[in-house]
Motif scaffolding. Structure first.
Motif, PDB file in Angstrom:
ATOM      1  N   SER A  53       4.884  -7.687  -2.646  1.00 29.54           N
ATOM      2  CA  SER A  53       4.222  -8.058  -3.899  1.00 29.54           C
ATOM      3  C   SER A  53       5.187  -8.375  -5.036  1.00 29.54           C
ATOM      4  CB  SER A  53       3.292  -6.927  -4.350  1.00 29.54           C
ATOM      5  OG  SER A  53       2.288  -6.663  -3.398  1.00 29.54           O
ATOM      6  N   GLU A 202       1.509 -10.905  -2.104  1.00 25.66           N
ATOM      7  CA  GLU A 202       0.471  -9.911  -2.367  1.00 25.66           C
ATOM      8  C   GLU A 202       0.547  -9.442  -3.819  1.00 25.66           C
ATOM      9  OE1 GLU A 202       0.410  -6.848   0.605  1.00 25.66           O
ATOM     10  OE2 GLU A 202       0.750  -8.260   2.247  1.00 25.66           O
ATOM     11  N   ASN A 203      -0.418  -8.625  -4.237  1.00 26.45           N
ATOM     12  CA  ASN A 203      -0.448  -8.238  -5.656  1.00 26.45           C
ATOM     13  C   ASN A 203      -0.676  -6.741  -5.862  1.00 26.45           C
ATOM     14  OD1 ASN A 203      -3.045  -8.185  -4.747  1.00 26.45           O
ATOM     15  ND2 ASN A 203      -3.922  -9.384  -6.431  1.00 26.45           N
ATOM     16  N   THR A 204       0.032  -5.922  -5.104  1.00 22.29           N
ATOM     17  CA  THR A 204      -0.066  -4.478  -5.292  1.00 22.29           C
ATOM     18  C   THR A 204       0.579  -4.093  -6.626  1.00 22.29           C
ATOM     19  OG1 THR A 204       0.131  -4.148  -2.904  1.00 22.29           O
ATOM     20  CG2 THR A 204       0.483  -2.222  -4.310  1.00 22.29           C
TER      21      THR A 204
END
Length: 498
Positions: A53, A202-204
């Protein structure tokens, strides 16, 4: 009051205070133990998840910050062991009561046993890979049983055996980890990836990554006295940093730096192949001695983590709960059985949920411990009364409502806010416990170390004294002379044997 030791369920040899002369692990030994603890496969996953991310640099800063934060918490908790030689389970009799201690301690013991199972399972897979490569025979559960047995025997032999293995394993683990970095970096370059410019899709959130890494060591943050009680200490010194100088390298260097390096390797593995597990990657691309050496690394890493981080805490938790019927060696065996019964191969599929829940619950315990030890008692503790069934730590039928209420309320709220559990549970446990003790429990249940205006007689290493259990009960022993009679002002109801 006179009782026989075998009728006192608070006494068993392995949970008595470790005296100064019996603390045998030096700074290098403790550092080696921690090197062995932090080198584990699970750490790779945290790096891979972070770099999926965020950039590698940002990911490593956040992970390093998380490990440094938990390292500071460990430094504070470890003083219980270095000052008084007490285990986690025995000390918790002060904030939770002589019976109430079993609730958080056994909970922690089961979690430690489960971790033992997880690490043993991963090590068994590596052993199975070696022998499958050499012979074509595959049976991971057989290797699980054999690997578990070897670790249990090693832990049965005591802290010196654990330290000796750590001294052997530490340089091997570091050396192979460095080789693994160069191998994976080369693999990334072959694939056209620059590890420092790669950005995942991703975008954690960074906060979630921080909390996940913090929770990884939440358990050891509270029960590190189980290990620190064996550390050599500069006696006669009330200054925290000088007294604990032998633990700083481990808690401030080995834990955060090497843990972050393990995550770093996992991150590079993810950048190179999309898989965070470097073991799988190298296993797919290598054979012969390289493959065997790599899988041997996995086995050693799980072993060195398991003995100190999982088996010893679980053992002492179970011994404390079942004393005097449960000996140390039987406790080690029980820890192995419980760890296997948790079916760790299933827990791995839900690891982050598992970490979040128990990290949140234990964060409240950490807050309660730190408040009790540093603020409520100012590092003083009435050692003999910890082993007294009708002493000052009995509170309400063996339970301290302040500790239990603070744990349940703070732990529940922490779990409610699972993504930031540790940041909620620790301060909330601290505050609730302080208020309940200050305005309810202390006025109702006198605490000698507090009522004495924090007399130095309730210290141990800082003032060159130990509490030693003898045939005549507990006696104070100065390093330069032995006090022959128990101090009645400290222990109005000494535990004795006819």
């Amino acid at each position: 009051m006179t009782v026989e030791s075998d009728n006192n369920n608070l006494i068993e040899e392995s949970i008595l205070p470790i005296t100064n002369k019996n603390r045998t692990v030096g700074m290098f030994g403790y550092f080696s133990i921690w090197v062995g603890i932090v080198v584990m496969i699970v750490a790779y996953q945290f790096g891979g998840n972070a770099v999926a991310s965020h950039s590698l640099a940002v990911s490593m800063v956040i992970i390093l910050l998380a490990y440094f934060t938990i390292g500071v918490v460990m430094l504070m908790s470890a003083d219980i062991g270095t000052e008084h030689g007490l285990s986690f389970a025995v000390y918790l009799r002060a904030p939770f009561g002589i019976n109430g201690t079993h609730l958080p301690v056994v909970s922690r013991g089961i979690v430690a046993a489960a971790w033992f199972g997880i690490q043993t399972y991963l090590g068994a897979l590596a052993l199975n890979g070696i022998f499958e490569y050499l012979s074509g025979y595959s049976n991971w559960f057989l290797w699980y049983i054999l690997f578990a047995a070897v670790q249990i025997i090693n832990t049965m032999l005591g802290i010196k055996a654990v330290e000796r293995f750590a001294n052997l394993a530490a340089p091997i683990l570091i050396g192979i980890s460095v080789w693994m970095y160069f191998y994976l970096d080369g693999l990334a370059q072959l694939g056209g990836h620059n590890i420092w410019t790669f950005v995942g899709t991703e975008n954690t959130p960074l906060l979630l990554i921080f909390m996940a890494n913090l929770s990884l060591w939440a358990a050891l943050a509270v029960d590190v006295p189980n290990i620190s009680r064996y550390i050599k200490v500069t006696s006669g010194n009330k200054k925290f940093f000088k007294r604990n100088k032998n633990i700083f390298a481990a808690q401030i260097i080995a834990l955060p730096v090497l843990s972050a390096f393990m995550a770093f390797i996992g991150a590079i593995a993810f950048i190179a192949t999309g898989n965070w597990n470097p073991i799988t990657i190298i296993q797919e691309n290598q054979g012969g001695l390289v493959l065997i050496g790599l899988l041997a690394l996995v086995t050693i890493a799980q072993w060195s983590t398991n003995t100190a981080a999982n088996l010893i805490p679980a053992t002492l938790a179970f011994v404390n709960a079942l004393a005097p019927r449960m000996s140390y060696k039987m406790g080690v065996i029980l820890a192995g059985v419980v760890g296997t019964a948790t079916m760790p191969w299933l827990i791995l599929d839900h690891l982050f949920t598992f970490l979040g829940f128990y990290g949140g619950a234990l964060s409240a315990v950490a807050g309660i411990m730190i408040c009790d030890y540093f603020l409520i008692r100012r590092r003083r503790i009435n050692i003999p009364e910890l082993f007294q069934r009708d002493g000052q730590y009995r509170y309400m039928k063996g339970y301290n409502p302040a500790g239990l209420i603070a744990w349940v309320v703070a732990g529940a709220i922490a779990i409610k806010f699972l993504s930031i559990a540790y940041l909620v549970g620790l301060p909330l446990g601290f505050i609730i416990y302080y208020l309940l003790m200050k305005f309810w429990i202390i006025p109702k249940y006198p605490q000698a170390e507090i009522d004495s205006n924090y007399d130095d007689r309730y210290l141990s290493t800082s003032v060159n004294q130990d509490w030693v259990y003898t045939d005549n009960g507990f006696v104070r022993e100065k390093y330069d002379q032995k006090v022959k009679e128990t101090d009645e002002a400290l222990a109005p109801n000494p535990v004795q044997i006819d």
